[in-house]
Structure formats: C-alpha cells, structure tokens
Design a protein around this motif. Structure first.
Motif, PDB file in Angstrom:
ATOM      1  N   PRO A  49       8.524  -4.524 -11.026  1.00  0.00           N
ATOM      2  CA  PRO A  49       7.759  -3.463 -10.368  1.00  0.00           C
ATOM      3  C   PRO A  49       7.776  -3.562  -8.847  1.00  0.00           C
ATOM      4  O   PRO A  49       7.775  -2.564  -8.159  1.00  0.00           O
ATOM      5  N   HIS A  57      10.257  -5.900 -16.576  1.00  0.00           N
ATOM      6  CA  HIS A  57      10.333  -4.931 -17.667  1.00  0.00           C
ATOM      7  C   HIS A  57      11.802  -4.813 -18.068  1.00  0.00           C
ATOM      8  O   HIS A  57      12.660  -4.566 -17.226  1.00  0.00           O
ATOM      9  N   PHE A 103      11.991   6.141 -20.853  1.00  0.00           N
ATOM     10  CA  PHE A 103      10.870   6.468 -19.979  1.00  0.00           C
ATOM     11  C   PHE A 103       9.664   5.577 -20.194  1.00  0.00           C
ATOM     12  O   PHE A 103       8.878   5.380 -19.288  1.00  0.00           O
ATOM     13  N   PRO A 105       7.053   2.587 -20.684  1.00  0.00           N
ATOM     14  CA  PRO A 105       6.842   1.170 -20.405  1.00  0.00           C
ATOM     15  C   PRO A 105       6.444   0.474 -21.703  1.00  0.00           C
ATOM     16  O   PRO A 105       6.019   1.137 -22.643  1.00  0.00           O
ATOM     17  N   GLN A 128       9.308  13.822 -17.499  1.00  0.00           N
ATOM     18  CA  GLN A 128      10.549  13.384 -18.148  1.00  0.00           C
ATOM     19  C   GLN A 128      11.646  14.434 -17.920  1.00  0.00           C
ATOM     20  O   GLN A 128      12.788  14.085 -17.610  1.00  0.00           O
ATOM     21  N   THR A 180      15.445   6.829 -14.009  1.00  0.00           N
ATOM     22  CA  THR A 180      14.117   6.450 -14.503  1.00  0.00           C
ATOM     23  C   THR A 180      13.636   5.156 -13.858  1.00  0.00           C
ATOM     24  O   THR A 180      12.449   4.994 -13.594  1.00  0.00           O
ATOM     25  N   GLY A 181      14.545   4.235 -13.587  1.00  0.00           N
ATOM     26  CA  GLY A 181      14.150   3.007 -12.890  1.00  0.00           C
ATOM     27  C   GLY A 181      13.668   3.288 -11.488  1.00  0.00           C
ATOM     28  O   GLY A 181      12.644   2.762 -11.034  1.00  0.00           O
ATOM     29  N   GLN A 184      10.201   5.170 -11.639  1.00  0.00           N
ATOM     30  CA  GLN A 184       9.167   4.624 -12.517  1.00  0.00           C
ATOM     31  C   GLN A 184       7.776   4.758 -11.906  1.00  0.00           C
ATOM     32  O   GLN A 184       6.811   5.081 -12.592  1.00  0.00           O
ATOM     33  N   TRP A 185       7.653   4.557 -10.606  1.00  0.00           N
ATOM     34  CA  TRP A 185       6.355   4.688  -9.943  1.00  0.00           C
ATOM     35  C   TRP A 185       5.802   6.099 -10.112  1.00  0.00           C
ATOM     36  O   TRP A 185       4.620   6.285 -10.385  1.00  0.00           O
ATOM     37  N   GLN A 188       4.918   7.042 -13.794  1.00  0.00           N
ATOM     38  CA  GLN A 188       3.676   6.410 -14.248  1.00  0.00           C
ATOM     39  C   GLN A 188       2.474   6.754 -13.384  1.00  0.00           C
ATOM     40  O   GLN A 188       1.395   6.219 -13.585  1.00  0.00           O
TER      41      GLN A 188
END
Length: 196
Positions: A49, A57, A103, A105, A128, A180-181, A184-185, A188
């Motif tokens: 993260p 992750h 997508f 976690p 998404q 998506t990596g 990710q912030w 989420q």
C-alpha cells in the motif's frame, strides 16, 4: 458440451517486517516463478500500500479450481511457503471468480492481530467500469491504429474476432493488473498516495 470452467483469483494479505523488503520481494518473485510452470496458471501480481508498510497484497489466478488445487497441493508451494518461516505472516485470504478478483482486496481472514482495522469492501461497479475503460480505451486506440489498416479489407465479424482475440489477453494479463494496482487508492476510497 461447453466448457463452464471459471478462472479463480486468490487475494492474500501477508505481513512482513518492512526492514526485510528486499527479502520479501525475492520471496514473492520465487513463488511467482514456481507457479508459472503449473498448468492453468494465468498470472500473479503484488503491491504494498505504501513504502514502509508491513502489508503485502498478492493476487494469483488460475484457469479453474482444479488447476488452483494442483498448485496449492504441490510440494513446490509447500517448500516456498516454508522458506518464509519467521519472515512472513499470512493474515487474510479470499477467492474470487471472474474479473472482479482483480479489484477486490483480501477480506476473509485467519486474522491473527486483535483490533485490526476492517478491510474495505469491493469497489462500486461504476469505479470498476471506469478502471476497465481507462485500460481499454488506449489499448483499443492502439489496436485501431496498428491492426485497423491490416484488417480493413476483412469482414466486420472477422475483424472483431481477431481484434478481441488479441486485446483480451493483453487486457487481462498486462493492462488491467497495472491499472487496478495504480488506482487501488481510488477504488477503495482512500486519499491518493501523494496526499498521505
């Protein structure tokens, strides 16, 4: 009879001492290299993260439950997991089918830490869709510029078939994991990395 197998994504959160990040990276790469040789292996990805985080992750995908079971029951995987004794703590794991696995976690847990913060739920479908579009639009433009002139004389069905046959694996294995990596912030609902 049609093939009804569905790809399976396993999302895992592991903890490691941040001072051992180089060892952790080598360990993750070793596991990915071992898994690549197994039939049905579709890809792997991992992310921290933020710099200095103890959490890692990881995602890996197999063509179906049977292919995944062969990897998970293998001597190679047992050796790989045992090689991280004392360095890595397995905290959460979740299995997903379909594209959503990229997508989500990890959510289910063998949680070993008391009072651990809740893991965020899967991002809303509209996010998404935006993430997929952000990868698909430039890839489609690239295909239009490169493949378009080569396939211009072909029937529309054949053009579409050939284009989607080329773009789908690129999107699945290269573009979507990176998009998506990187997002990710946002997916989420967390602040961007540059504001932390």
């Amino acid at each position: 009879m049609p093939d009804t197998r569905t790809a399976v994504t396993v999302a895992i959160t592991r903890r490691a001492d941040p001072t051992r990040a180089a060892e952790m990276q080598a360990w993750v790469r070793a596991g990915a290299t071992l898994a690549e040789d197994f039939p049905g292996f579709l890809g792997v990805g991992w992310v921290r993260p933020e710099l200095g985080s103890t959490e890692w992750h990881m995602l890996y995908r197999f063509a179906d439950d049977d292919a995944l079971a062969v990897w998970e029951d293998s001597a190679q995987r047992r050796w790989w997991l045992s090689s991280a004794q004392g360095m890595v703590e397995h905290t959460r794991e979740e299995r997903r089918t379909g594209i959503e696995g990229w997508f989500d976690p990890p959510r289910q847990a063998e949680v070993r830490v008391v009072d651990e913060p809740a893991v965020p739920s899967a991002p809303p479908r509209w996010k998404q869709a935006v993430a997929i579009w952000l990868g698909f639009f430039p890839l489609s433009m690239l295909a239009a510029v490169t493949l378009g002139p080569l396939l211009a004389a072909q029937h529309v069905v054949l053009r579409t078939l050939l284009t989607t046959l080329c773009l789908t694996p690129i999107m699945t294995y290269l573009v979507l994991p990176r998009v998506t990596g990187a997002l990710q912030w946002w997916l989420q609902g967390r602040p961007p990395p540059w504001r932390r």
